[in-house]
Motif scaffolding. Structure first.
Motif, PDB file in Angstrom:
ATOM      1  N   ALA A 192      47.921  34.749  20.415  1.00  0.00           N
ATOM      2  CA  ALA A 192      49.219  35.127  20.980  1.00  0.00           C
ATOM      3  C   ALA A 192      49.142  36.498  21.649  1.00  0.00           C
ATOM      4  O   ALA A 192      49.734  36.717  22.712  1.00  0.00           O
ATOM      5  N   LEU A 193      48.404  37.427  21.037  1.00  0.00           N
ATOM      6  CA  LEU A 193      48.255  38.754  21.617  1.00  0.00           C
ATOM      7  C   LEU A 193      47.524  38.687  22.955  1.00  0.00           C
ATOM      8  O   LEU A 193      47.900  39.361  23.915  1.00  0.00           O
ATOM      9  N   ALA A 194      46.458  37.879  23.001  1.00  0.00           N
ATOM     10  CA  ALA A 194      45.699  37.751  24.249  1.00  0.00           C
ATOM     11  C   ALA A 194      46.555  37.119  25.338  1.00  0.00           C
ATOM     12  O   ALA A 194      46.519  37.554  26.495  1.00  0.00           O
ATOM     13  N   THR A 195      47.316  36.100  24.977  1.00  0.00           N
ATOM     14  CA  THR A 195      48.194  35.454  25.955  1.00  0.00           C
ATOM     15  C   THR A 195      49.220  36.431  26.497  1.00  0.00           C
ATOM     16  O   THR A 195      49.427  36.546  27.713  1.00  0.00           O
ATOM     17  N   PHE A 196      49.855  37.166  25.580  1.00  0.00           N
ATOM     18  CA  PHE A 196      50.877  38.122  26.017  1.00  0.00           C
ATOM     19  C   PHE A 196      50.281  39.233  26.860  1.00  0.00           C
ATOM     20  O   PHE A 196      50.837  39.595  27.905  1.00  0.00           O
ATOM     21  N   CYS A 197      49.160  39.834  26.404  1.00  0.00           N
ATOM     22  CA  CYS A 197      48.573  40.965  27.118  1.00  0.00           C
ATOM     23  C   CYS A 197      48.153  40.575  28.530  1.00  0.00           C
ATOM     24  O   CYS A 197      48.375  41.335  29.485  1.00  0.00           O
ATOM     25  N   SER A 198      47.562  39.391  28.686  1.00  0.00           N
ATOM     26  CA  SER A 198      47.140  38.972  30.021  1.00  0.00           C
ATOM     27  C   SER A 198      48.347  38.723  30.926  1.00  0.00           C
ATOM     28  O   SER A 198      48.354  39.150  32.087  1.00  0.00           O
ATOM     29  N   ILE A 199      49.383  38.068  30.404  1.00  0.00           N
ATOM     30  CA  ILE A 199      50.571  37.791  31.215  1.00  0.00           C
ATOM     31  C   ILE A 199      51.319  39.081  31.542  1.00  0.00           C
ATOM     32  O   ILE A 199      51.723  39.315  32.692  1.00  0.00           O
ATOM     33  N   SER A 200      51.503  39.938  30.539  1.00  0.00           N
ATOM     34  CA  SER A 200      52.254  41.171  30.754  1.00  0.00           C
ATOM     35  C   SER A 200      51.510  42.118  31.693  1.00  0.00           C
ATOM     36  O   SER A 200      52.121  42.758  32.558  1.00  0.00           O
ATOM     37  N   ILE A 256      39.327  40.594  35.750  1.00  0.00           N
ATOM     38  CA  ILE A 256      38.527  41.036  34.599  1.00  0.00           C
ATOM     39  C   ILE A 256      39.308  40.848  33.302  1.00  0.00           C
ATOM     40  O   ILE A 256      38.760  40.385  32.289  1.00  0.00           O
ATOM     41  N   VAL A 257      40.593  41.191  33.323  1.00  0.00           N
ATOM     42  CA  VAL A 257      41.419  41.022  32.126  1.00  0.00           C
ATOM     43  C   VAL A 257      41.464  39.557  31.716  1.00  0.00           C
ATOM     44  O   VAL A 257      41.340  39.221  30.530  1.00  0.00           O
ATOM     45  N   PHE A 258      41.627  38.663  32.684  1.00  0.00           N
ATOM     46  CA  PHE A 258      41.679  37.237  32.356  1.00  0.00           C
ATOM     47  C   PHE A 258      40.347  36.757  31.785  1.00  0.00           C
ATOM     48  O   PHE A 258      40.315  35.982  30.819  1.00  0.00           O
ATOM     49  N   ILE A 259      39.235  37.195  32.374  1.00  0.00           N
ATOM     50  CA  ILE A 259      37.922  36.766  31.880  1.00  0.00           C
ATOM     51  C   ILE A 259      37.701  37.256  30.452  1.00  0.00           C
ATOM     52  O   ILE A 259      37.197  36.526  29.597  1.00  0.00           O
ATOM     53  N   VAL A 260      38.090  38.499  30.175  1.00  0.00           N
ATOM     54  CA  VAL A 260      37.896  39.062  28.834  1.00  0.00           C
ATOM     55  C   VAL A 260      38.726  38.306  27.803  1.00  0.00           C
ATOM     56  O   VAL A 260      38.254  38.001  26.694  1.00  0.00           O
ATOM     57  N   PHE A 261      39.976  37.977  28.154  1.00  0.00           N
ATOM     58  CA  PHE A 261      40.887  37.339  27.206  1.00  0.00           C
ATOM     59  C   PHE A 261      40.900  35.814  27.332  1.00  0.00           C
ATOM     60  O   PHE A 261      41.722  35.162  26.684  1.00  0.00           O
ATOM     61  N   GLN A 262      39.997  35.247  28.139  1.00  0.00           N
ATOM     62  CA  GLN A 262      40.075  33.826  28.429  1.00  0.00           C
ATOM     63  C   GLN A 262      39.984  32.962  27.171  1.00  0.00           C
ATOM     64  O   GLN A 262      40.752  32.017  26.993  1.00  0.00           O
ATOM     65  N   LYS A 263      39.036  33.291  26.288  1.00  0.00           N
ATOM     66  CA  LYS A 263      38.844  32.479  25.083  1.00  0.00           C
ATOM     67  C   LYS A 263      40.118  32.413  24.258  1.00  0.00           C
ATOM     68  O   LYS A 263      40.601  31.344  23.891  1.00  0.00           O
ATOM     69  N   TRP A 264      40.700  33.589  23.978  1.00  0.00           N
ATOM     70  CA  TRP A 264      41.897  33.639  23.145  1.00  0.00           C
ATOM     71  C   TRP A 264      43.107  33.124  23.895  1.00  0.00           C
ATOM     72  O   TRP A 264      44.025  32.547  23.301  1.00  0.00           O
TER      73      TRP A 264
END
Length: 275
Positions: A192-200, A256-264
């Motif tokens: 949830a944190l990864a989803t929020f951080c990437s979207i925000s 880059i942010v999306f690639i880093v958080f892609q898994k989560w």
């Protein structure tokens, strides 16, 4: 068996074609960033530049300046960080801490999401102006970070899926609510944190209207405001290829942010995130 295999092939072909169609603007942007001004304006379009002009990226970087890029990082990370500080405790309380009027508060959070942002722009500007936050980082960040109804609902929905027995066991052992949030809920909330951080982060990085209105001073300018003059069309004195190179530079941090958080991120989309 053959019918099933044919259906799978058709689906994969449709997915590949859909991906290529959606990638055309991106490929045009990257290709155009390496062209000359004449090649960008040529018709029919030139798909591949005859001689890649890497100087376009140097000129775009000099036009944007490190200060503009730094301002954009400060703005975007400030919005994300402050929204996390506001949203996580509120969402956890609404999901797991029983208290009076929790349902009414939850229903109230839906109201701001139904109001278009343009309708609140003028009153938000007036309040920010009266606080003396014009052309400041506080004026840029705090009003946007305060719009955290979506993030509260997102995290609340995730925390609601956590096993109640896990929370009750920690409470019986003497853990405070803050300890439960910090030691149990947050470690399980990585999807949830990864989803929020990437979207925000993506939303804040791509903002144009609010930074343009509240921080017109060049010292506080963010990247989308700085890129706007490069989209001047025929009236622009700068090559459109440099504008496309600037757009590529602006795209890289988000990529880059999306690639880093892609898994989560994918785990947060696919399920609750519990392992």
């Amino acid at each position: 068996m053959r019918t099933s295999r044919t259906g799978i092939i058709v689906r994969y072909v449709a997915i590949v074609l859909g991906g290529l169609i959606m990638a055309i603007p991106l490929l045009f942007m990257v290709s155009g960033s390496l062209k000359s001004a004449a090649e960008v304006k040529a018709f029919p379009p030139v798909l591949v530049p005859e001689t890649p002009i890497w100087q376009n990226f140097v000129d775009a970087w000099n036009f944007l300046t490190p200060q503009v890029i730094g301002n954009t990082f400060i703005f975007s990370l400030g919005v994300v960080g402050l929204q996390l500080l506001l949203s996580l405790p509120a969402a956890f309380a609404l999901a797991k801490i029983p208290f009076k009027w929790s349902a009414a508060i939850l229903a109230t959070l839906v109201v701001p999401m139904m109001i278009p942002g343009n309708l609140t722009l003028i009153p938000l500007f007036v309040v920010t102006f009266e606080l003396g936050w014009l052309n400041t980082y506080a004026g840029l960040i705090i009003p946007m970070a305060a719009q955290c109804a979506f993030s509260i609902l997102l995290f609340r929905q995730f925390f609601a899926t956590l096993p109640s027995g896990l929370i009750e066991a920690a409470r019986i052992d003497g853990a405070s609510w803050w300890r439960v949030l910090r030691s149990i809920a947050l470690p399980l909330a990585k999807p949830a944190l990864a989803t929020f951080c990437s979207i925000s982060f993506l939303t804040a990085w791509n903002m144009y209207i609010w930074p343009q209105v509240i921080a017109p001073n060049p010292a506080n300018r963010v990247i989308n405001v700085a890129l706007a003059p490069l989209a001047g069309g025929e009236n622009s004195v700068i090559s459109p290829a440099i504008g496309l190179a600037g757009a590529v530079i602006a795209m890289l941090p988000v990529l880059i942010v999306f690639i880093v958080f892609q898994k989560w991120y994918l785990k947060g989309i696919a399920g609750t995130g519990l392992e």
